[in-house]
Design an enzyme around this catalytic site. Structure first.
Site, PDB file in Angstrom:
ATOM      1  N   TRP A   1       0.860  -1.180   0.000  1.00  0.00           N
ATOM      2  CA  TRP A   1       0.000   0.000   0.000  1.00  0.00           C
ATOM      3  C   TRP A   1       0.898   1.231   0.000  1.00  0.00           C
ATOM      4  O   TRP A   1       1.572   1.509   0.992  1.00  0.00           O
ATOM      5  CB  TRP A   1      -0.924  -0.017   1.239  1.00  0.00           C
ATOM      6  CG  TRP A   1      -1.726   1.211   1.546  1.00  0.00           C
ATOM      7  CD1 TRP A   1      -1.718   1.908   2.729  1.00  0.00           C
ATOM      8  CD2 TRP A   1      -2.688   1.877   0.716  1.00  0.00           C
ATOM      9  NE1 TRP A   1      -2.617   2.958   2.676  1.00  0.00           N
ATOM     10  CE2 TRP A   1      -3.223   2.968   1.449  1.00  0.00           C
ATOM     11  CE3 TRP A   1      -3.154   1.665  -0.599  1.00  0.00           C
ATOM     12  CZ2 TRP A   1      -4.191   3.840   0.925  1.00  0.00           C
ATOM     13  CZ3 TRP A   1      -4.114   2.526  -1.116  1.00  0.00           C
ATOM     14  CH2 TRP A   1      -4.624   3.591  -0.362  1.00  0.00           C
TER      15      TRP A   1
ATOM     16  N   ASP B   1      -1.337  14.803   6.285  1.00  0.00           N
ATOM     17  CA  ASP B   1      -1.815  14.102   5.082  1.00  0.00           C
ATOM     18  C   ASP B   1      -2.993  14.898   4.519  1.00  0.00           C
ATOM     19  O   ASP B   1      -4.148  14.520   4.657  1.00  0.00           O
ATOM     20  CB  ASP B   1      -2.246  12.679   5.479  1.00  0.00           C
ATOM     21  CG  ASP B   1      -2.736  11.858   4.300  1.00  0.00           C
ATOM     22  OD1 ASP B   1      -2.456  12.241   3.138  1.00  0.00           O
ATOM     23  OD2 ASP B   1      -3.408  10.838   4.533  1.00  0.00           O
TER      24      ASP B   1
ATOM     25  N   SER C   1       1.039   4.381   0.642  1.00  0.00           N
ATOM     26  CA  SER C   1       0.128   5.199   1.443  1.00  0.00           C
ATOM     27  C   SER C   1       0.480   6.678   1.440  1.00  0.00           C
ATOM     28  O   SER C   1       1.623   7.070   1.689  1.00  0.00           O
ATOM     29  CB  SER C   1       0.186   4.676   2.892  1.00  0.00           C
ATOM     30  OG  SER C   1      -0.285   5.631   3.811  1.00  0.00           O
ATOM     31  N   GLY C   2      -0.521   7.499   1.214  1.00  0.00           N
ATOM     32  CA  GLY C   2      -0.329   8.948   1.302  1.00  0.00           C
ATOM     33  C   GLY C   2      -0.081   9.392   2.735  1.00  0.00           C
ATOM     34  O   GLY C   2       0.721  10.292   2.985  1.00  0.00           O
TER      35      GLY C   2
ATOM     36  N   ARG D   1     -13.014   4.782  -3.638  1.00  0.00           N
ATOM     37  CA  ARG D   1     -13.161   4.854  -2.174  1.00  0.00           C
ATOM     38  C   ARG D   1     -14.206   5.895  -1.814  1.00  0.00           C
ATOM     39  O   ARG D   1     -14.080   7.051  -2.234  1.00  0.00           O
ATOM     40  CB  ARG D   1     -11.793   5.222  -1.602  1.00  0.00           C
ATOM     41  CG  ARG D   1     -11.805   5.771  -0.183  1.00  0.00           C
ATOM     42  CD  ARG D   1     -10.372   5.861   0.289  1.00  0.00           C
ATOM     43  NE  ARG D   1     -10.215   6.629   1.499  1.00  0.00           N
ATOM     44  CZ  ARG D   1      -9.033   6.813   2.100  1.00  0.00           C
ATOM     45  NH1 ARG D   1      -7.930   6.289   1.587  1.00  0.00           N
ATOM     46  NH2 ARG D   1      -8.954   7.532   3.206  1.00  0.00           N
TER      47      ARG D   1
ATOM     48  N   HIS E   1     -14.606   3.240   3.882  1.00  0.00           N
ATOM     49  CA  HIS E   1     -13.774   3.625   5.020  1.00  0.00           C
ATOM     50  C   HIS E   1     -14.634   4.073   6.201  1.00  0.00           C
ATOM     51  O   HIS E   1     -15.714   4.615   6.006  1.00  0.00           O
ATOM     52  CB  HIS E   1     -12.801   4.737   4.602  1.00  0.00           C
ATOM     53  CG  HIS E   1     -11.553   4.797   5.427  1.00  0.00           C
ATOM     54  ND1 HIS E   1     -11.198   3.836   6.347  1.00  0.00           N
ATOM     55  CD2 HIS E   1     -10.549   5.723   5.480  1.00  0.00           C
ATOM     56  CE1 HIS E   1     -10.058   4.158   6.917  1.00  0.00           C
ATOM     57  NE2 HIS E   1      -9.644   5.302   6.414  1.00  0.00           N
TER      58      HIS E   1
ATOM     59  N   ASP F   1      -2.011   5.057  -3.531  1.00  0.00           N
ATOM     60  CA  ASP F   1      -3.005   5.931  -2.908  1.00  0.00           C
ATOM     61  C   ASP F   1      -2.954   7.290  -3.600  1.00  0.00           C
ATOM     62  O   ASP F   1      -2.084   8.104  -3.321  1.00  0.00           O
ATOM     63  CB  ASP F   1      -2.646   6.057  -1.417  1.00  0.00           C
ATOM     64  CG  ASP F   1      -3.592   6.966  -0.658  1.00  0.00           C
ATOM     65  OD1 ASP F   1      -4.603   7.408  -1.239  1.00  0.00           O
ATOM     66  OD2 ASP F   1      -3.313   7.224   0.525  1.00  0.00           O
TER      67      ASP F   1
HETATM   68  C1  SPV Z   1      -3.532   6.210   3.788  1.00  0.00           C
HETATM   69  O1  SPV Z   1      -2.890   5.317   4.363  1.00  0.00           O
HETATM   70  O2  SPV Z   1      -2.992   7.178   3.266  1.00  0.00           O
HETATM   71  C2  SPV Z   1      -4.990   6.105   3.679  1.00  0.00           C
HETATM   72  C3  SPV Z   1      -5.737   5.382   4.706  1.00  0.00           C
HETATM   73  O3  SPV Z   1      -5.542   6.681   2.768  1.00  0.00           O
HETATM   74  S1  SPV Z   1      -6.257   6.559   5.894  1.00  0.00           S
HETATM   75  O4  SPV Z   1      -5.092   7.184   6.462  1.00  0.00           O
HETATM   76  O5  SPV Z   1      -7.023   5.809   6.902  1.00  0.00           O
HETATM   77  O6  SPV Z   1      -7.118   7.539   5.237  1.00  0.00           O
HETATM   78 MG    MG Z   2      -4.418   8.211   1.978  1.00  0.00          MG
END
Ligand code: SPV
Ligand code: MG
Length: 295
Positions: free
Chosen positions: A45, A59, A47-48, A157, A188, A86
């Site tokens: 993943w 983020d 991930s952002g 999503r 989510h 992401d």
């Molecule tokens: C990420 O890991 O960047 C996600 C999941 O998008 S969350 O942080 O739960 O939005």
């Molecule tokens: Mg994210």
């Protein structure tokens, strides 16, 4: 090779095993390589949240898309698991997303996740975060663009539950995104229990797979997630477990070194330099040296 990764991930979503496929978060090529080395995760993943955290910024569309793209590309170079990228909101509207698609495709990405929030986004998990959603037709445009302009899987999503809009809106959005061509729906939630997610999954009438990111409701095992959702959840994303692990580990080591006034005590607790050399691909460089450098 890129197509093989797309097919591998497609197959994982199709296969009904005891547990769903599991993707583990990473924030740089080294953490991605360690995910692959663990030999059991099905995907990375990209991930952002992890990338933003690794730069110590929120983020919230602060990190530039090219930084995320470069991280993702470099992750693909050093390990062979499929990467799920992401893309947040798609970095703007459907036009911004359209420009990003070929770049991620060229980076060897297997799937992208786009979320139906407005740009700039805020973290879903943030207390009192700014959560507003684009209209259904606008988001369908993004899904269509992503499907038309690339061969990567497109995971749509919905943040309807995160934004507090309720089950009916979440279902309506999920179904509309399937209609637009989404390969899976990521639903989510940031509730502390899985109730809201399980209610959504029970009501989900479609054969299109569901994806969850159970950060805030970690109590279910992967197997239980499968059982409790009648196999509808086909992919579980561990959204932030690399960056949280290193945060804990760094703090512990730094504290010990300062307390003991030297580095001897941590020596047996941390990876040997030799281990890091291996992860850097030292064997590959040795081969090049033997072949091409003057002896
Ligand atoms: C990420 O890991 O960047 C996600 C999941 O998008 S969350 O942080 O739960 O939005
Ligand atoms: Mg994210």
């Amino acid at each position: 090779a890129a197509l093989r990764r797309i097919e591998a991930l497609r197959e994982k979503l199709r296969t009904l095993g005891l547990r769903p496929a599991v993707a583990m978060a990473a924030h740089n090529p080294l953490s991605a390589k360690l995910v692959a080395e663990a030999a059991g995760f099905d995907a990375i993943w990209a991930s952002g949240f992890e990338l933003s955290a690794s730069y110590a910024v929120p983020d919230a569309s602060i990190i530039s898309p090219s930084t995320h793209l470069e991280m993702t590309r470099a992750m693909g170079e050093v390990q062979s698991l499929p990467i799920i990228a992401d893309l947040d909101t798609g970095f703007g509207n459907a036009v911004n997303l359209a420009y990003a698609i070929p770049k991620y495709e060229a980076a060897g990405v297997a799937a992208i996740v786009i979320e139906d929030k407005t740009f700039p986004k805020d973290s879903s998990l943030r207390v009192d975060g700014r959560q507003s959603l684009v209209s259904i037709p606008e988001f369908q445009g993004k899904i269509t663009a992503a499907k038309n302009l690339g061969s990567m899987l497109v995971f749509a999503r919905t943040e309807a539950l995160i934004a507090g809009l309720g089950q009916a809106e979440a279902l309506k959005r999920g179904l509309a995104y399937v209609e637009a061509g989404a390969d899976a729906i990521l639903i989510h939630s940031k509730q502390k229990t899985p109730d809201e997610i399980l209610e959504f999954c029970r009501a989900w009438p479609n054969k299109v797979p569901l994806i969850i990111v159970p950060t805030s409701y970690p109590q279910l095992s992967f197997e239980e997630i499968s059982t409790l959702t009648q196999g509808k959840v086909r992919l579980v994303i561990c959204g932030n477990h690399s960056i949280r692990t290193i945060t804990t580990a760094l703090r512990r080591t730094f504290k010990q070194i300062l307390q003991e006034g030297g580095i001897a005590g941590v020596e047996s607790e941390i990876a040997p330099v030799r281990d890091v050399f291996n992860l850097q691909g030292d064997a590959g460089m040795k081969e090049l040296e033997d072949k091409y450098l003057l002896k």
